[in-house]
Design a protein around this motif. Structure first.
Motif, short mmCIF file in Angstrom:
data_model
loop_
_atom_site.label_atom_id
_atom_site.label_comp_id
_atom_site.label_asym_id
_atom_site.label_seq_id
_atom_site.Cartn_x
_atom_site.Cartn_y
_atom_site.Cartn_z
N LEU A 122 0.82 -1.20 0.00
CA LEU A 122 0.00 0.00 0.00
C LEU A 122 0.86 1.26 0.00
O LEU A 122 1.88 1.31 0.68
CB LEU A 122 -0.88 0.02 1.25
N THR A 123 0.42 2.27 -0.73
CA THR A 123 1.06 3.57 -0.58
C THR A 123 0.72 4.10 0.81
O THR A 123 -0.25 3.66 1.45
CB THR A 123 0.56 4.57 -1.63
N GLU A 124 1.50 5.07 1.26
CA GLU A 124 1.24 5.61 2.59
C GLU A 124 -0.15 6.24 2.71
O GLU A 124 -0.86 5.99 3.69
CB GLU A 124 2.34 6.60 2.98
N PRO A 125 -0.61 7.03 1.73
CA PRO A 125 -1.99 7.55 1.83
C PRO A 125 -3.03 6.44 1.88
O PRO A 125 -4.03 6.56 2.59
CB PRO A 125 -2.14 8.40 0.56
N GLY A 126 -2.80 5.36 1.13
CA GLY A 126 -3.73 4.24 1.16
C GLY A 126 -3.82 3.60 2.53
O GLY A 126 -4.90 3.22 3.00
N LEU A 156 6.14 7.82 -2.76
CA LEU A 156 5.05 6.86 -2.60
C LEU A 156 5.52 5.41 -2.83
O LEU A 156 4.80 4.47 -2.51
CB LEU A 156 3.91 7.18 -3.56
N GLN A 157 6.71 5.24 -3.36
CA GLN A 157 7.24 3.89 -3.55
C GLN A 157 7.61 3.22 -2.22
O GLN A 157 7.76 2.00 -2.17
CB GLN A 157 8.48 3.93 -4.45
N THR A 158 7.77 4.01 -1.18
CA THR A 158 8.08 3.46 0.14
C THR A 158 6.81 3.42 0.97
O THR A 158 6.18 4.46 1.21
CB THR A 158 9.13 4.32 0.87
N SER A 159 6.40 2.23 1.38
CA SER A 159 5.18 2.09 2.16
C SER A 159 5.39 2.57 3.59
O SER A 159 6.53 2.62 4.09
CB SER A 159 4.74 0.62 2.18
N LEU A 160 4.30 2.89 4.27
CA LEU A 160 4.38 3.22 5.68
C LEU A 160 4.94 2.03 6.46
O LEU A 160 5.71 2.20 7.40
CB LEU A 160 3.00 3.61 6.21
N PHE A 161 4.55 0.83 6.05
CA PHE A 161 5.05 -0.39 6.68
C PHE A 161 6.58 -0.41 6.67
O PHE A 161 7.22 -0.58 7.71
CB PHE A 161 4.51 -1.61 5.92
N GLN A 162 7.18 -0.20 5.50
CA GLN A 162 8.63 -0.23 5.39
C GLN A 162 9.27 0.90 6.19
O GLN A 162 10.28 0.71 6.88
CB GLN A 162 9.07 -0.14 3.94
N ARG A 163 8.68 2.09 6.12
CA ARG A 163 9.25 3.23 6.83
C ARG A 163 9.27 2.98 8.35
O ARG A 163 10.27 3.28 9.02
CB ARG A 163 8.44 4.49 6.50
N LEU A 164 8.19 2.40 8.88
CA LEU A 164 8.13 2.15 10.31
C LEU A 164 9.04 0.99 10.72
O LEU A 164 9.66 1.03 11.79
CB LEU A 164 6.69 1.85 10.73
N ILE A 165 9.13 -0.03 9.88
CA ILE A 165 10.03 -1.16 10.16
C ILE A 165 11.47 -0.66 10.28
O ILE A 165 12.23 -1.07 11.17
CB ILE A 165 9.95 -2.22 9.04
N GLU A 166 11.86 0.23 9.37
CA GLU A 166 13.23 0.73 9.37
C GLU A 166 13.47 1.70 10.53
O GLU A 166 14.57 1.75 11.09
CB GLU A 166 13.53 1.40 8.02
N ALA A 167 12.45 2.47 10.90
CA ALA A 167 12.62 3.45 11.97
C ALA A 167 12.50 2.81 13.36
O ALA A 167 13.18 3.23 14.30
CB ALA A 167 11.59 4.57 11.83
N TYR A 168 11.66 1.79 13.48
CA TYR A 168 11.39 1.16 14.78
C TYR A 168 11.46 -0.36 14.67
O TYR A 168 10.44 -1.05 14.81
CB TYR A 168 10.02 1.58 15.30
N PRO A 169 12.63 -0.90 14.40
CA PRO A 169 12.73 -2.37 14.20
C PRO A 169 12.26 -3.18 15.41
O PRO A 169 11.74 -4.28 15.24
CB PRO A 169 14.23 -2.58 13.92
N ASP A 170 12.41 -2.63 16.61
CA ASP A 170 11.99 -3.37 17.81
C ASP A 170 10.48 -3.49 17.93
O ASP A 170 9.98 -4.30 18.72
CB ASP A 170 12.54 -2.70 19.07
N ALA A 171 9.74 -2.69 17.17
CA ALA A 171 8.28 -2.76 17.22
C ALA A 171 7.71 -3.81 16.28
O ALA A 171 6.51 -4.03 16.24
CB ALA A 171 7.68 -1.40 16.87
N SER A 172 8.58 -4.48 15.53
CA SER A 172 8.12 -5.45 14.54
C SER A 172 8.39 -6.87 15.00
O SER A 172 9.26 -7.13 15.84
CB SER A 172 8.82 -5.21 13.20
N VAL A 173 7.61 -7.79 14.44
CA VAL A 173 7.78 -9.22 14.70
C VAL A 173 7.82 -9.93 13.35
O VAL A 173 6.94 -9.73 12.51
CB VAL A 173 6.61 -9.78 15.54
#
Length: 209
Positions: A122-126, A156-173
């Motif tokens: 998904l794009t970030e706006p989506g 828009l090529q970078t999803s919110l998912f990817q941006r958050l994973i890279e910024a907060y890796p400890d919040a991901s599983v």
């Protein structure tokens, strides 16, 4: 399976959940898993006054977009607007595509948690169309697979998912068990994309040809 278990746990804690995804197929697949796990029967026993006719699930979407076996829980737009608003307000789980989450019918809906599948596509706006409806959100996806499809090379090529994973890796599983590839095929994907962490879920999965 994991999405369905997550939703059930959230509802058990008293949360109202929005289930969203980029495609109708993903929404209906997640609902199928939820129903296969006996969610409707569980809601009926746990909340005899709050399950409603749909057994705790309400699917928002067009008649052609919703899979045939999910039509029984689809919100029918015709009828008393107040009654339809009450249906949306009272359902423990409402499911829709992210595009529908931004539509007029969903505009007044509020949720405790949004669970968004296919979030890395998904794009970030989506993504915001869904998560803006809720106080908290869970994004499900894999940024090592398909990125958002956009016409031009831009942010828009970078999803919110990817941006958050890279910024907060400890919040991901990371779910490291896979059910599709034989071990020989999986070895490449695991080494190339997942630092060797991927493994087959069962010996039968590992040994398939």
């Amino acid at each position: 399976y994991t999405i369905a278990r997550t939703i059930r746990a959230l509802v058990a804690e008293g949360n109202r959940v929005l289930l969203a995804a980029f495609t109708n197929r993903a929404v209906d697949n997640a609902l199928e898993a939820l129903r296969d796990q006996g969610f409707e029967e569980w809601v009926a026993s746990a909340r005899p006054d709050g399950a409603g006719e749909t057994g705790g699930i309400l699917r928002v979407g067009t008649e052609t977009g919703v899979r045939d076996d999910m039509r029984d829980v689809r919100l029918v737009r015709r009828g008393d607007p107040d009654a339809k608003a009450a249906e949306l307000r009272n359902a423990p789980v409402v499911a829709a595509t992210t595009a529908t989450c931004g539509s007029r019918v969903m505009r007044e809906c509020e949720f405790d948690v949004a669970v968004v599948d296919e979030a890395s596509q998904l794009t970030e706006p989506g993504t915001h169309a869904a998560i803006n409806r809720a106080d908290r959100f869970v994004l499900v996806g894999d940024h090592e697979q398909l990125p958002p499809v956009v016409r031009a090379e831009n942010d828009l090529q970078t999803s919110l998912f990817q941006r958050l994973i890279e910024a907060y890796p400890d919040a991901s599983v990371m779910l490291d068990r896979q059910y599709r590839m034989s071990q020989r095929i999986q070895a490449f994907a695991s080494a190339e994309f997942y630092d060797g962490a991927l493994r087959p879920a069962t010996p039968e999965v590992a040994g398939q040809t």
